[in-house]
Design an enzyme around this catalytic site. Structure first.
Site, short mmCIF file in Angstrom:
data_model
loop_
_atom_site.label_atom_id
_atom_site.label_comp_id
_atom_site.label_asym_id
_atom_site.label_seq_id
_atom_site.Cartn_x
_atom_site.Cartn_y
_atom_site.Cartn_z
N GLY A 55 50.12 73.25 81.35
CA GLY A 55 51.28 72.45 81.01
C GLY A 55 51.91 71.84 82.24
N LEU A 77 46.97 72.00 84.37
CA LEU A 77 46.37 71.28 83.23
C LEU A 77 47.49 70.60 82.47
N GLY A 93 55.48 65.92 81.33
CA GLY A 93 56.07 66.70 80.24
C GLY A 93 57.15 65.98 79.46
N CYS A 95 60.58 66.16 79.42
CA CYS A 95 61.80 65.65 80.04
C CYS A 95 61.61 64.22 80.55
N GLY A 99 62.14 62.88 76.72
CA GLY A 99 63.30 63.77 76.64
C GLY A 99 64.46 63.28 77.47
N CYS A 100 64.90 64.15 78.40
CA CYS A 100 66.11 63.91 79.21
C CYS A 100 66.20 62.49 79.79
N LYS A 103 66.27 59.50 77.26
CA LYS A 103 67.52 59.71 76.51
C LYS A 103 68.73 59.30 77.35
N TYR A 238 71.35 69.00 69.37
CA TYR A 238 71.45 68.14 70.56
C TYR A 238 70.82 66.77 70.29
N GLU A 242 72.69 63.14 69.93
CA GLU A 242 72.54 62.22 71.08
C GLU A 242 71.89 60.91 70.64
N ARG A 264 75.15 73.78 65.90
CA ARG A 264 75.24 75.22 65.63
C ARG A 264 74.98 75.98 66.94
N LEU A 376 65.96 73.94 78.36
CA LEU A 376 66.55 72.95 79.26
C LEU A 376 65.67 72.79 80.49
N HIS A 506 93.10 63.64 92.15
CA HIS A 506 93.80 62.73 91.24
C HIS A 506 93.45 61.30 91.56
N GLU A 511 90.06 67.09 87.03
CA GLU A 511 91.27 67.82 87.46
C GLU A 511 91.99 68.45 86.27
P1 FAD Z 1 57.33 70.42 78.73
O1 FAD Z 1 58.13 69.56 79.61
O2 FAD Z 1 57.33 70.10 77.29
O3 FAD Z 1 55.84 70.37 79.31
C1 FAD Z 1 54.75 70.95 78.66
C2 FAD Z 1 53.51 70.11 78.94
O4 FAD Z 1 52.35 70.85 78.58
C3 FAD Z 1 53.47 68.85 78.11
O5 FAD Z 1 53.10 67.75 78.90
C4 FAD Z 1 52.39 69.14 77.07
O6 FAD Z 1 51.78 67.98 76.57
C5 FAD Z 1 51.45 70.01 77.88
N1 FAD Z 1 50.58 70.86 77.07
C6 FAD Z 1 50.89 71.52 75.93
N2 FAD Z 1 49.83 72.24 75.51
C7 FAD Z 1 48.86 72.04 76.42
C8 FAD Z 1 47.52 72.54 76.54
N3 FAD Z 1 47.02 73.42 75.67
N4 FAD Z 1 46.76 72.11 77.58
C9 FAD Z 1 47.26 71.24 78.50
N5 FAD Z 1 48.53 70.76 78.43
C10 FAD Z 1 49.31 71.16 77.41
N6 FAD Z 1 66.87 69.17 78.84
C11 FAD Z 1 67.86 69.02 79.74
O7 FAD Z 1 68.04 69.89 80.59
N7 FAD Z 1 68.70 67.94 79.71
C12 FAD Z 1 68.56 66.96 78.80
O8 FAD Z 1 69.33 65.99 78.81
C13 FAD Z 1 67.53 67.08 77.85
N8 FAD Z 1 67.33 66.12 76.93
C14 FAD Z 1 66.30 66.23 76.05
C15 FAD Z 1 66.13 65.21 75.12
C16 FAD Z 1 65.10 65.28 74.21
C17 FAD Z 1 64.91 64.17 73.21
C18 FAD Z 1 64.21 66.41 74.24
C19 FAD Z 1 63.07 66.48 73.27
C20 FAD Z 1 64.38 67.42 75.14
C21 FAD Z 1 65.44 67.34 76.06
N9 FAD Z 1 65.66 68.34 77.00
C22 FAD Z 1 66.69 68.22 77.90
C23 FAD Z 1 64.82 69.55 77.04
C24 FAD Z 1 63.74 69.44 78.16
O9 FAD Z 1 63.01 68.25 77.99
C25 FAD Z 1 62.84 70.65 78.08
O10 FAD Z 1 63.61 71.82 78.16
C26 FAD Z 1 61.81 70.67 79.23
O11 FAD Z 1 61.04 69.50 79.25
C27 FAD Z 1 60.90 71.89 79.07
O12 FAD Z 1 59.94 71.92 80.09
P2 FAD Z 1 58.59 72.75 79.90
O13 FAD Z 1 57.91 72.71 81.24
O14 FAD Z 1 58.87 74.05 79.29
O15 FAD Z 1 57.74 71.95 78.83
P1 NDP Z 2 68.26 72.05 67.53
O1 NDP Z 2 67.74 73.39 67.20
O2 NDP Z 2 69.35 71.91 68.53
O3 NDP Z 2 68.77 71.34 66.18
C1 NDP Z 2 67.99 71.22 65.04
C2 NDP Z 2 68.84 70.63 63.93
O4 NDP Z 2 68.03 70.35 62.82
C3 NDP Z 2 69.93 71.57 63.45
O5 NDP Z 2 71.07 70.81 63.17
C4 NDP Z 2 69.30 72.18 62.19
O6 NDP Z 2 70.25 72.58 61.25
C5 NDP Z 2 68.55 70.98 61.66
N1 NDP Z 2 67.44 71.33 60.77
C6 NDP Z 2 66.47 72.23 61.00
N2 NDP Z 2 65.58 72.23 59.98
C7 NDP Z 2 66.03 71.32 59.09
C8 NDP Z 2 65.55 70.86 57.85
N3 NDP Z 2 64.42 71.36 57.33
N4 NDP Z 2 66.24 69.92 57.19
C9 NDP Z 2 67.38 69.42 57.73
N5 NDP Z 2 67.88 69.80 58.92
C10 NDP Z 2 67.20 70.74 59.59
O7 NDP Z 2 66.99 71.23 67.95
P2 NDP Z 2 66.84 69.85 68.67
O8 NDP Z 2 65.51 69.38 68.21
O9 NDP Z 2 68.02 68.97 68.46
O10 NDP Z 2 66.80 70.24 70.21
C11 NDP Z 2 65.84 71.17 70.70
C12 NDP Z 2 66.24 71.65 72.06
O11 NDP Z 2 66.05 70.65 73.04
C13 NDP Z 2 67.70 72.06 72.18
O12 NDP Z 2 67.90 73.39 71.82
C14 NDP Z 2 68.01 71.81 73.64
O13 NDP Z 2 67.89 72.99 74.37
C15 NDP Z 2 66.99 70.78 74.08
N6 NDP Z 2 67.71 69.52 74.33
C16 NDP Z 2 68.63 69.47 75.34
C17 NDP Z 2 69.40 68.34 75.52
C18 NDP Z 2 70.43 68.29 76.60
O14 NDP Z 2 70.41 69.13 77.48
N7 NDP Z 2 71.34 67.35 76.57
C19 NDP Z 2 69.24 67.18 74.67
C20 NDP Z 2 68.26 67.34 73.64
C21 NDP Z 2 67.53 68.49 73.49
P3 NDP Z 2 70.77 74.10 61.16
O15 NDP Z 2 71.84 74.21 62.20
O16 NDP Z 2 71.26 74.20 59.76
O17 NDP Z 2 69.58 74.97 61.42
#
Ligand code: FAD
Ligand code: NDP
Length: 533
Positions: A55, A77, A93, A95, A99-100, A103, A238, A242, A264, A376, A506, A511
């Site tokens: 990953g 890999l 990956g 982010c 992702g981040c 976004k 989240y 967002e 939640r 995160l 200020h 603040e």
């Molecule tokens: P990843 O970054 O997901 O990396 C895993 C990599 O492994 C991927 O490239 C995947 O394709 C690869 N992989 C998977 N399986 C295999 C395999 N079998 N062989 C080879 N490669 C493989 N976090 C923040 O802190 N701030 C934010 O503002 C924020 N915004 C987000 C917005 C969105 C829309 C999303 C979805 C996430 C956001 N996050 C944010 C969360 C953040 O992106 C993740 O926490 C972070 O990327 C996790 O890193 P990781 O290394 O665990 O996995």
């Molecule tokens: P979350 O777990 O935060 O939210 C999932 C949402 O989907 C909840 O509101 C949940 O409701 C709802 N849900 C789940 N299943 C269903 C269903 N079957 N039908 C309808 N609603 C459903 O996941 P996200 O995907 O938003 O984010 C994943 C992670 O990514 C976060 O936990 C965060 O750590 C990371 N991230 C960080 C960001 C940042 O740092 N700014 C930005 C974006 C992502 P219920 O509460 O009822 O379960």
């Protein structure tokens, strides 16, 4: 055992059983012991590493880069399976690609729209409001170009650091061997003394008709060719909030479907404030609703039906885009972790680990793939670096998952560190905590007469001296920037006295934390009297 099924010969089967028995955490065996055994113990063998990271996202890259710096021979890999819509991306990956980063850029695009409105009040002479338009395709291209430049820099970094990069999908063949299937179909077999699983996760889809076929997720949104138009966002975590926030800010009709409560796990008073602010900006919320089906109409639009779980009524509406943001699942099944003997949580696929070490001694995991750890980027990076230091530099420093700060980048951002009011009451009891709070007016909101109703700061502390701070919550502009410094203060054991005796800067919004004195218990009005009171 699944791993045994993979072995074709009796010798291999014996080896598999031997290896699996040898690799429980209590065992003193390491992979190198196995690898030094005669080659007949192995089905195939290509290359051996000190560390194979599976990953190439935030956590995996951080771990690999740190390890190579410490003299380890490292392979990384990374492979992206196409989303159901066919979206793929490059190295780095979630982010960086979906992702981040995209976004935050789209959030910024949306904030600039508000700034244009403010600018007029500040004396900028601009074309009439209806002549100012946003072009989705320009934004999309700018965002994608930035991502591609980061992908490129990451690849160059790996080459410069002499990390072997395999752009292929990895699967465990046994606890010491990973097979990599490259994009062109070529296979490599890698053995290693240590493995780090950093495969992250991918969005889930609800199990309803049409979801997989017609819905999109955050994996697709940031590279969408055409403007999303009227969008239904299912999920109020989240990602849901967002995305709905910036889509609405860019001028698209956005509706959020909330199954239970928004955000939640976060402080629910603040979640309510965030939702109120989004509603005031035009986002529609469907509370206590779950989707039933998505159907494609002749004109290419989508008919979505849903149930309101409070009164069981059913409803439907037409949307241009249906975005599912209902949580994410870990990619461990695809990695064949059970063959390696690694324990996962059955529902989520997440890995159970202690200090990033799985139940198999030489297999570790970092990032989103870990059970009950914050998903995160900085968490994945920090855990990855510290892990490499422990494996290759005898470091004893463990990752601290407590009091990790985070920000929800909604139109009015919500930054937080520490625990929510609900969690504090649950942990200490209502009588043992103090809740300080204040609404405030950002100076820069005054001239354009922006809505200040939802600018709010809250500090939760212990009630007894020295009133240790348990949680800080901030809704307002630049909340992420505001909270970051206070997170360090929390790590240093911040108390209310220290916070209140800090001299503010200020006029800033940060603040407000240093001026906060009204407790909820006092019943005093937390609304601001004047800018400098
Ligand atoms: P990843 O970054 O997901 O990396 C895993 C990599 O492994 C991927 O490239 C995947 O394709 C690869 N992989 C998977 N399986 C295999 C395999 N079998 N062989 C080879 N490669 C493989 N976090 C923040 O802190 N701030 C934010 O503002 C924020 N915004 C987000 C917005 C969105 C829309 C999303 C979805 C996430 C956001 N996050 C944010 C969360 C953040 O992106 C993740 O926490 C972070 O990327 C996790 O890193 P990781 O290394 O665990 O996995
Ligand atoms: P979350 O777990 O935060 O939210 C999932 C949402 O989907 C909840 O509101 C949940 O409701 C709802 N849900 C789940 N299943 C269903 C269903 N079957 N039908 C309808 N609603 C459903 O996941 P996200 O995907 O938003 O984010 C994943 C992670 O990514 C976060 O936990 C965060 O750590 C990371 N991230 C960080 C960001 C940042 O740092 N700014 C930005 C974006 C992502 P219920 O509460 O009822 O379960």
């Amino acid at each position: 055992m699944a791993g045994v099924k993979l072995c074709r010969t009796l010798a291999c089967r014996r080896t598999q059983v031997f290896i699996l028995r040898s690799y429980s955490r209590s065992s003193t065996f390491v992979c190198s012991d196995i690898i030094n055994r005669p080659a007949r113990y192995f089905s195939t063998r290509n290359a051996h590493y000190d560390l194979v990271v599976i990953g190439g996202g935030s956590g995996g890259l951080a771990c690999g880069k740190e390890a190579v710096q410490l003299g380890a021979k490292v392979a990384v890999l990374d492979y992206v399976s196409p989303s159901p819509r066919g979206t793929v991306w490059g190295l780095g990956g979630t982010c960086v690609n979906v992702g981040c980063i995209p976004k935050k850029l789209m959030h910024q695009a949306s904030l600039l729209g508000e700034a244009i409105v403010d600018a007029r009040a500040y004396g900028w002479v601009l074309p009439e409001a209806n002549a100012i338009k946003h072009d989705w395709r320009v934004l999309r291209e700018a965002v994608q170009n930035h991502i591609k430049s980061v992908n490129w820099v990451t690849r160059v970094q790996l080459r410069d650091k002499k990390i072997d990069y395999y752009n292929g999908h990895g699967q465990f063949e046994n606890p010491c061997t990973v097979k990599v299937v490259m994009k062109n179909g070529k296979e490599h077999t890698l053995t290693a003394s240590h493995f780090v699983i950093a495969v992250g996760g991918r969005p889930r889809y609800p199990d309803i008709p049409g979801a997989l076929q017609y819905g999109i997720t955050s994996d697709d949104l940031f590279s969408l060719e055409n403007p999303p138009g009227k969008t239904l966002v299912v999920g109020a975590g989240y990602i849901g909030l967002e995305c709905a926030g910036f889509l609405n800010g860019l001028g698209y009709d956005a509706t959020v479907m909330v199954r239970s409560v928004p955000l939640r796990g976060f402080d629910q008073q603040i979640a309510g404030i965030v939702v109120d602010e989004m509603k005031s900006k035009g986002v529609t919320f469907l509370m206590k609703c779950i989707p039933l089906s998505v159907e494609k109409k002749g004109d290419g639009k989508f008919l979505v039906s849903w149930t309101n779980t409070t009164d069981q009524s059913t409803h439907s509406d037409i949307f241009d885009t249906v975005l599912f943001a209902v949580g994410r699942k870990a990619l461990t099944k695809e990695l064949n972790v059970e063959v390696a003997g690694v324990k996962t949580v059955s529902e989520s696929g997440k890995i159970i680990a202690e200090n990033e070490q799985t139940n198999v001694k030489h297999i570790f995991a970092v990032g989103d793939v870990l059970h009950e750890k914050p998903e995160l980027t900085p968490v994945a990076i920090q855990a990855g670096k510290l892990l490499a230091q422990r494996i290759f530099n005898n470091s004893k420093v463990q990752m601290d998952y407590e009091n990790v700060a985070t920000t929800v980048f909604t139109p009015l951002e919500y930054g937080t560190v520490g625990i929510s009011e609900e969690a504090a009451i649950k942990k200490y009891g209502e009588d043992e905590i103090e809740v300080f709070h204040a609404f405030y007016k950002p100076t820069e909101f005054s001239v354009p007469q922006r809505n200040v109703k939802n600018c709010y700061a809250k500090v939760i502390s212990k009630r007894d001296d020295p009133q240790k701070v348990l949680g800080l919550h901030f809704v307002g502009p630049q909340a992420g920037e505001v909270i970051q410094g206070f997170a360090t203060a929390m790590k240093c054991g911040l108390t209310m006295n220290q916070l209140q005796s800090t001299v503010g800067i200020h006029p800033t919004v940060a603040e407000e934390f240093t001026r906060i004195y009204i407790t909820k218990r006092s019943g005093e009005d937390p609304n601001p009297q004047s800018c400098c009171s």
